[in-house]
Write an enzyme that holds these catalytic residues in place. Structure first.
Site, PDB file in Angstrom:
ATOM      1  N   LYS A  14      21.388  33.907  -2.404  1.00 14.73           N
ATOM      2  CA  LYS A  14      20.730  34.768  -1.421  1.00 14.73           C
ATOM      3  C   LYS A  14      19.206  34.646  -1.492  1.00 14.73           C
ATOM      4  O   LYS A  14      18.549  34.679  -0.471  1.00 14.73           O
ATOM      5  CB  LYS A  14      21.164  36.216  -1.612  1.00 14.73           C
ATOM      6  CG  LYS A  14      20.635  36.761  -2.885  1.00 14.73           C
ATOM      7  CD  LYS A  14      20.723  38.238  -3.017  1.00 14.73           C
ATOM      8  CE  LYS A  14      19.997  38.523  -4.309  1.00 14.73           C
ATOM      9  NZ  LYS A  14      19.906  39.865  -4.687  1.00 14.73           N
ATOM     10  N   THR A  15      18.659  34.477  -2.683  1.00 19.61           N
ATOM     11  CA  THR A  15      17.206  34.351  -2.765  1.00 19.61           C
ATOM     12  C   THR A  15      16.755  33.118  -2.014  1.00 19.61           C
ATOM     13  O   THR A  15      15.768  33.123  -1.280  1.00 19.61           O
ATOM     14  CB  THR A  15      16.746  34.273  -4.229  1.00 19.61           C
ATOM     15  OG1 THR A  15      17.323  35.357  -4.930  1.00 19.61           O
ATOM     16  CG2 THR A  15      15.241  34.365  -4.321  1.00 19.61           C
TER      17      THR A  15
ATOM     18  N   ASP B 286      15.675  43.183   0.161  1.00 24.23           N
ATOM     19  CA  ASP B 286      16.612  42.609  -0.797  1.00 24.23           C
ATOM     20  C   ASP B 286      17.329  43.750  -1.527  1.00 24.23           C
ATOM     21  O   ASP B 286      16.811  44.862  -1.599  1.00 24.23           O
ATOM     22  CB  ASP B 286      15.814  41.752  -1.783  1.00 24.23           C
ATOM     23  CG  ASP B 286      16.720  40.876  -2.612  1.00 24.23           C
ATOM     24  OD1 ASP B 286      17.900  40.733  -2.259  1.00 24.23           O
ATOM     25  OD2 ASP B 286      16.234  40.330  -3.627  1.00 24.23           O
ATOM     26  N   GLU B 287      18.488  43.477  -2.072  1.00 22.52           N
ATOM     27  CA  GLU B 287      19.260  44.492  -2.817  1.00 22.52           C
ATOM     28  C   GLU B 287      19.437  45.761  -1.977  1.00 22.52           C
ATOM     29  O   GLU B 287      19.263  46.875  -2.450  1.00 22.52           O
ATOM     30  CB  GLU B 287      18.553  44.859  -4.139  1.00 22.52           C
ATOM     31  CG  GLU B 287      18.216  43.684  -5.033  1.00 22.52           C
ATOM     32  CD  GLU B 287      19.406  43.180  -5.832  1.00 22.52           C
ATOM     33  OE1 GLU B 287      20.554  43.564  -5.526  1.00 22.52           O
ATOM     34  OE2 GLU B 287      19.183  42.368  -6.750  1.00 22.52           O
TER      35      GLU B 287
ATOM     36  N   GLN C 221      27.864  45.218  -5.713  1.00 21.74           N
ATOM     37  CA  GLN C 221      26.920  45.310  -6.822  1.00 21.74           C
ATOM     38  C   GLN C 221      26.050  46.561  -6.726  1.00 21.74           C
ATOM     39  O   GLN C 221      24.956  46.608  -7.293  1.00 21.74           O
ATOM     40  CB  GLN C 221      26.041  44.064  -6.880  1.00 21.74           C
ATOM     41  CG  GLN C 221      26.822  42.808  -7.206  1.00 21.74           C
ATOM     42  CD  GLN C 221      25.928  41.606  -7.391  1.00 21.74           C
ATOM     43  OE1 GLN C 221      25.158  41.529  -8.337  1.00 21.74           O
ATOM     44  NE2 GLN C 221      26.016  40.653  -6.476  1.00 21.74           N
TER      45      GLN C 221
ATOM     46  N   ARG D 140      27.533  37.606 -14.294  1.00 25.61           N
ATOM     47  CA  ARG D 140      26.306  37.041 -14.868  1.00 25.61           C
ATOM     48  C   ARG D 140      26.586  35.712 -15.549  1.00 25.61           C
ATOM     49  O   ARG D 140      25.690  34.926 -15.819  1.00 25.61           O
ATOM     50  CB  ARG D 140      25.669  37.988 -15.918  1.00 25.61           C
ATOM     51  CG  ARG D 140      25.176  39.335 -15.417  1.00 25.61           C
ATOM     52  CD  ARG D 140      24.372  39.234 -14.187  1.00 25.61           C
ATOM     53  NE  ARG D 140      25.200  39.462 -13.015  1.00 25.61           N
ATOM     54  CZ  ARG D 140      24.853  39.130 -11.781  1.00 25.61           C
ATOM     55  NH1 ARG D 140      23.692  38.575 -11.561  1.00 25.61           N
ATOM     56  NH2 ARG D 140      25.658  39.339 -10.764  1.00 25.61           N
TER      57      ARG D 140
END
Length: 678
Positions: free
Chosen positions: A35-36, A222-223, A253, A611
């Site tokens: 996504k980044t 973002d997020e 998340q 992770r």
DNA sequence: AGACCCAGGTTTTTT
DNA sequence: ACCTGGGTCT
């Protein structure tokens, strides 16, 4: 023009998201789906299509994410144009607007100070005392948390009072009202104000809203799953009807519900913005097949989701290890041994490994075990440095010097180091303040009426104290002099010399001196980075807005194994991850179990699993010391949610495989080399 | 005013 | 096991 090199290597969904130009867009980006990469490339794409860089605002949750984002954009489009984009956290953006003229319109000065969490707690405690809220059941932390929650839900003190249904809530509302009043009197804002006051500003000053809308025409958040009601309101207001708003997030998340994040923001995005396009990113580039399948199986048990299924082109890889150990001491020991073995066998740098846990206090055992075996590690978070007494004292000295109206900072350091100010003197001072209807204490300290009340020696001390503060105020405001001025302030207030008297084992005093020096070094580094913008105010702000991760930049030194909470690990990845303490009432946490928040705990487990790139080890203890006393523990119910075919059960005896001959040789050689280098 | 001592409470996650 | 805070003694 569309040479489109900035779109190279994207998959079709990523590409579609990156090339979206106008109108609302929701990108549902699973863990590890790039996504980044997508949002940075979308920024490049907007620029390529003629959007001016200053019209783009990208909001992230952490400074680290902001920094990373800026670097990646710079790599894509060049450093110069990248500078003109606004990439900031919500709080950083709020601060920018308020200092850039907003604060003055709200009755604050543009150099308003920021109240740190411990400062907030101190103020709330004082106010609770004044409101008679002391003793049983009156916990300042609880009050503060309730106030913060109210602010983030856009609840004013009056509204809180009106809807209070219990005497306790009334008390909280009263303290909340007074808290806001006092902060404002002292020209201070807290974290939440940086957000709330933006909305107030836009409400009161439509001209500013128009100006901000005209400037920030393309928003990216973002997020997004972690935005709270204020943040949503900020985004929605700024986006206006044009709604050139792209949000990226993953409802799976969402792990900050406890601090007011509202998962319905992302779940209902298409209701808020019916014209929104929705794009799912489901190809995971991070983890092995086994890890990803396990993650999918776990999160599928949550009912309230947008629904995504991650897939990976990678092979299944190693099975997931579930390791049962006798107790928490063994947990530390075995984990350290696993790390040592794996590091030698796989010949990976220590930085490839992470130990993750639910609560900060769990780090202790691991630190000890790693230190004993001389395995390098970095502990992330745990606001420890920031919460050290000497750092808080130092901060208060700077605050008091910069802001003569900051009574709380002044009170903190008035008798530090001891200069003969006791309860009686403070009482006199307080009475004087009543008479003078709330004049700043620093002013009153210098009045003849006050000084006359003291014995001559104390009066003399006070005179020197106020003179030093005034002098240092000038020095601190001088540009290009920050680290030196701070050092001088600490010295001239007698603090550096006073440490020896203040802290009794010499080692303790030396340690605290060390910390203060580190603080000054940080100031010097800030000066180097920020150049002429490195004012004392800016330094304080930067220090306050920094998160745990930001302070861990030990350049040069080996960082080693990473120890952190799962919350802190969001957005990061490691080849090998060990998640510790997978026990009922620890993970899921006891509080969450009681409150029935299992879904968020499960999302947290999902974050932990995802992770890991290659190897994942989940550890649980049969016994654990809780508040000193050993207690029997049951494994976490989450462990049962992992498909059996993907896991391998182990005990300490089976988990450490003997090294192959070749690996053993490599290990010996490596140790010899290490010895030689010492 | 300051040093020392003991009892009690304490533990989620953080911008 | 740890730290804070209150209380007492010098």
């Amino acid at each position: 023009m569309p040479s489109a090199h900035h779109l190279a290597g994207l998959n079709p969904q990523q590409r579609e998201a990156a090339t979206h130009l106008h109108g609302p867009l929701l990108i549902l980006a699973g863990a590890g789906t790039g996504k980044t990469s997508v949002i940075t490339r979308r920024a490049a794409h907007l620029l390529a299509h003629g959007v001016p860089p200053e019209a783009i605002l990208m909001v992230t949750f952490t400074n680290k994410a902001a920094r990373e984002m800026r670097e990646r954009i710079a790599a894509l489009i060049g450093a110069e144009p990248a500078r003109q984009l606004t990439v900031a956290t919500f709080h950083g953006f709020g601060s920018r607007l308020l200092r850039g003229g907003g604060a003055a319109r709200l009755g604050y000065s543009p150099r308003f100070g920021l109240a740190t969490p411990s400062y907030q707690a101190g103020l709330v405690k004082t106010l609770m005392g004044e409101a008679g809220a002391v003793g049983e059941g009156f916990d300042p932390e609880r009050f503060l948390a309730a106030i913060s929650r109210a602010k983030n839900a856009l609840l004013t003190p009056d509204a809180m009072r009106d809807q209070a249904r219990a005497p306790l809530e009334l008390k909280i509302a009263a303290v909340y009202a007074e808290y806001q009043k006092r902060l404002r009197q002292m020209d201070l804002m807290d974290f939440d104000d940086l957000l709330v006051l933006i909305l107030r500003l836009w409400e009161n000053c439509p001209d500013l809203l128009q100006a901000h809308r005209a400037r920030y025409r393309y928003l990216m958040v973002d997020e997004y799953q972690d935005t709270n009601p204020v943040q949503f309101q900020i985004v929605a207001t700024l986006a206006g009807t044009a709604a050139n708003l792209a949000v990226v997030g993953d409802d799976d998340q969402s792990i900050y519900g406890w601090r007011g994040a509202d998962i319905t923001n992302i779940l209902s995005f298409t209701t808020h913005f019916p014209a929104a396009k929705v794009i799912r990113l489901e190809q995971n580039y991070r983890s092995t097949g086994a890890i990803l399948q396990a993650a999918n199986a776990v999160i599928a048990r949550n009912p309230k989701r947008h629904g995504k299924t991650l897939w990976s082109a990678q092979p299944a890889g190693e099975k997931i290890t579930i390791l049962r150990v006798p107790d928490d001491t063994a947990e530390g020991r075995i984990v350290a041994e696993i790390l040592r073995d794996r590091q030698a066998a796989a010949r990976r740098p220590w930085t490839d490994f992470a130990i993750l846990y639910r609560s900060n206090h769990q780090s202790r055992g691991f630190e000890e075990a790693l230190r004993q075996r001389q395995i390098p590690y970095t502990l992330v978070g745990g606001r420890s440095f920031f919460e050290r007494k000497e750092i808080l004292d130092g901060l208060a000295m700077i605050q008091a010097a910069l802001n003569p109206r900051d009574d709380l900072a002044l009170l903190r350091i008035l008798n530090v180091p001891p200069r003969g100010i006791g309860d009686k003197t403070l009482e006199t001072l307080r009475q004087l303040q009543q008479l003078a209807t709330g004049a700043p204490l620093q002013e009153l300290l210098a009045t003849p009426e006050f000084l006359a009340e003291l014995n001559p020696a104390t009066a003399d001390q006070i005179r020197r104290f106020t003179a030093t503060l005034a002098h240092c105020r000038g020095e601190l405001r001088q540009p290009g002099n920050l680290a030196r001025a701070i050092n001088a302030l600490f010295r001239d207030l007698g603090y550096l010399d006073g440490l020896g008297r203040l802290y009794k084992p010499r080692e303790d005093a030396l340690n605290r001196h060390e910390n203060l020096m580190e603080f000054i070094t940080a100031a010097a580094q800030f000066e180097r980075e920020a150049g002429p913008a490195a004012t004392a105010d800016a330094f304080l702000e930067r220090f306050a807005l920094m998160d745990g991760n930001d302070r861990e930049e030990k350049d040069g030194q080996e960082r080693g194994v990473t120890l952190m909470t799962i919350h802190a690990a969001k957005g990061l990845e490691f080849p090998e991850v060990i998640v510790a303490g997978l026990e009922h009432n620890l993970f899921p946490h006891e509080m969450a179990v009681k409150e029935g928040n299992l879904e968020e705990e499960r999302r947290l487990f999902y974050v932990a699993i995802t992770r890991a790139k290659e190897r994942l080890t989940l550890v649980h203890c049969e016994k654990r010391a809780i508040r000193g006393a050993p207690q029997r523990r049951r494994p976490s119910p989450f462990l049962d949610e992992l498909p059996e075919t993907l896991v391998e059960l182990h005990t300490p005896e089976t988990v450490l495989k003997p090294l192959s001959r070749e690996d053993a040789k490599a290990l010996v050689l490596a140790r010899l080399r290490a010895l030689r280098e010492e």
